[in-house]
Design an enzyme around this catalytic site. Structure first.
Site, short mmCIF file in Angstrom:
data_model
loop_
_atom_site.label_atom_id
_atom_site.label_comp_id
_atom_site.label_asym_id
_atom_site.label_seq_id
_atom_site.Cartn_x
_atom_site.Cartn_y
_atom_site.Cartn_z
N SER A 1 0.79 -1.05 0.03
CA SER A 1 0.04 0.00 -0.08
C SER A 1 0.98 1.27 0.03
O SER A 1 0.18 2.29 -0.17
CB SER A 1 -0.85 0.02 1.28
N ASN B 1 -2.67 -2.52 12.90
CA ASN B 1 -4.28 -2.19 13.02
C ASN B 1 -4.70 -0.98 13.79
O ASN B 1 -5.70 -0.41 13.13
CB ASN B 1 -5.01 -3.44 13.49
N HIS C 1 -39.21 22.57 -12.61
CA HIS C 1 -39.21 21.83 -13.76
C HIS C 1 -38.47 22.42 -14.95
O HIS C 1 -38.97 22.10 -16.11
CB HIS C 1 -40.67 21.53 -14.05
N SER D 1 -12.30 25.15 -28.18
CA SER D 1 -12.20 23.75 -28.90
C SER D 1 -10.97 23.58 -29.78
O SER D 1 -10.52 24.68 -30.48
CB SER D 1 -13.47 23.84 -29.88
N LYS E 1 -15.42 28.45 -30.28
CA LYS E 1 -16.09 27.94 -29.02
C LYS E 1 -15.47 28.50 -27.91
O LYS E 1 -14.25 28.69 -27.74
CB LYS E 1 -15.94 26.45 -29.18
N GLU F 1 -18.52 21.67 -16.23
CA GLU F 1 -18.61 20.27 -16.59
C GLU F 1 -17.96 19.17 -15.74
O GLU F 1 -18.43 18.12 -15.39
CB GLU F 1 -18.40 20.24 -18.18
N GLN G 1 -7.60 -2.27 3.68
CA GLN G 1 -6.62 -1.22 2.99
C GLN G 1 -6.99 -0.58 1.98
O GLN G 1 -6.48 0.53 1.54
CB GLN G 1 -5.33 -2.36 2.52
N LYS H 1 -8.16 3.38 1.46
CA LYS H 1 -7.15 4.50 1.18
C LYS H 1 -7.45 5.24 0.07
O LYS H 1 -7.65 6.52 0.19
CB LYS H 1 -5.78 4.18 1.46
#
Ligand code: ARG
Length: 465
Positions: free
Chosen positions: A24, A111, A157, A278, A284, A291, A323, A326
């Site tokens: 890890s 632990n 709506h 773009s 653009k 986003e 583990q 993480k």
């Protein structure tokens, strides 16, 4: 390759794939700061219980401090045998101090060590996140103060519903984020117990003053039960859960502003600093920042769900599955903090097209106010709703907008109408009707701004309890 920390029991080396599968260190090295801190507190506890002499303790503490500098400078010599950050630090300490260093692992297990490190790490990073959320709230508040009288259609709506003040809309996010910030404070209250001293699961066999140890690490008390302490990851789930909540909130702002900055609405322009172009279409300018906030929300939700799945049905107490807690946590905290900072930048630099907002207000938005007008004249709301519904249908059939109907035409639908009904077609008038606490009227919005200012300085939403 050095010896493993369990080599006595084993006569064969670990399979190569297994080493990679099991390690890890590539991700938990982020815990170095917390691990050194936890080691130093443990060394002190060992001195208090007579396992380290004063002199040995001083050597260990000083060496641990030097390891911290090695980590910070990037000079810490990792060894291929280091399975995780805990074994790496212990190995290095032993390399430098010999048996004195090796005795750091008296009466503890990885632990209880890992769960303590992880809690300390999350606690520090949540404080940072709280600061970022607060900065976003401040940005929203600053913008709101400039737009108490900026009117736009409020949508339900995705259809125009009623006129609202832009400040009112912005403050909605402020208050949502304030709940998030108070959840960060709650996190500390719920998880302010120190697991160290719980050993592998049954508790340390050495006489450690766990309350003093807890206080040393900044916790309110020691955990009450060693099985609970070593298997507990509620604090991880609560952390990713509150990150999910933050992301959900800002993703809704992102969604609105992506549309509101489009040609179809034209209410806002996202500043160039937070837009991209773009590669093909020269004209653009895309709101990629927002986003990505939407996209990263999906990612953060996914990681929260990973953790829920990880814990479901996991046998008590520690199992290596844990583990896997993480990476989702590190990524969640990182992405959430980044997203909040990006949205803060977007809010601070947004261009607001107030004229366009106002022009977009549809005269039909005052239909509710017309129904309320009849209610004030004594009609039950249902009947008023029915009458105004017929007026709206009539305006559509005759191809007129609602505000171009004459007072006489209104009277044809009910004798209660007076010429002053035509005064209702004014957004300022409409919002001024809603100056009750929490409404969109300017008096109410100013009140919200005052409340928000106090919440920001008080650091929590205690004002509402
Ligand atoms: N790297 C491990 C983890 O993150 C540390 C604990 C290992 N404990 C063990 N019994 N193998 O969970």
């Amino acid at each position: 390759m050095g010896k493993t920390i369990w080599s006595g029991r084993f006569s064969k080396p670990t399979a190569r794939d297994m080493q990679e599968f099991s390690a890890s260190l590539p991700f938990d090295r982020r815990l170095f700061d917390a691990d050194i801190r936890v080691n130093r507190a443990w060394a002190k506890a060992l001195r208090e219980s007579g396992i380290y002499s004063d002199d040995e303790y001083r050597q260990v503490d000083r060496t641990l401090e030097s390891l911290l500098s090695e980590h910070r400078d990037g000079t810490f010599p990792f060894d291929p045998s280091d399975e995780d950050i805990h074994s790496a630090n212990e190995r290095r300490l032993t390399e430098i101090l010999g048996a004195v260093g090796a005795r750091i692992h008296t009466g503890r297990s990885r632990n209880d060590q890992v769960v303590t490190d992880f809690k300390v790490y999350i606690r520090d990073h949540l404080d940072e996140l709280s600061g970022h959320v607060q900065a976003l709230q401040a940005a929203l508040l600053t913008l709101a103060e400039q737009h108490v009288h900026t009117l736009l259609p409020g949508y339900t709506h995705v259809r125009q519903a009623q006129p609202i003040s832009f400040a009112h809309y912005l403050l909605a996010f402020f208050f949502q984020l304030d709940r998030d910030r108070s959840k960060i404070i709650d996190w500390r209250t719920h998880h302010n117990r120190c697991p160290l001293g719980s050993g592998a699961l049954a508790g340390s066999a050495f006489d450690i003053d766990r309350q003093a140890l807890a206080a040393d690490l900044g916790f309110a008390a020691a955990s009450e039960n060693s099985i609970d302490a070593t298997s507990d990851r509620d604090f991880v789930i609560d952390c990713t859960g509150l990150c999910v909540q933050i992301m959900l909130h800002i993703s809704r702002l992102a969604e609105d502003w992506i549309y509101w900055s489009s040609e179809a609405y034209g209410f806002l322009s996202v500043d160039q600093m937070y837009a991209t172009g773009s590669s093909m279409m020269p004209q653009k300018m895309n709101p990629d920042s927002l986003e990505l906030v939407r996209g990263k929300t999906a990612r953060v939700i996914g990681m929260h769900s990973t953790l829920l799945n990880l814990l479901k049905g996991l046998p008590m107490a520690y199992a290596r599955d844990l583990q896997e807690d993480k990476e989702p946590l590190f990524d969640t905290l990182h992405q959430t903090a980044l997203a909040v900072r990006i949205v803060t930048g977007v809010v601070q630099t947004i261009h607001v097209h107030t004229e366009k907002m106002r022009q977009t207000l549809d005269p039909a938005l005052y239909a509710t106010d017309i129904a309320d007008y009849l209610v004030r004249k004594g009609l039950p709301f249902r009947q008023a709703h029915e009458i105004v519904g017929r007026i709206v249908a009539y305006s559509e059939e005759t191809g007129q907008s609602l505000d171009s109907l004459s007072a006489d035409e209104f009277v044809q639908f009910h004798s209660c109408f007076d010429p002053d009904v035509l005064d209702l077609f004014d957004p300022q008038h409409s919002i001024a009707l809603r100056n009750l606490f929490g409404g969109t009227g300017p008096v109410s919005v100013r009140q919200q701004i005052e409340l928000a200012k106090q919440m920001l300085t008080l650091n929590s939403n205690v004002l509402l309890v």
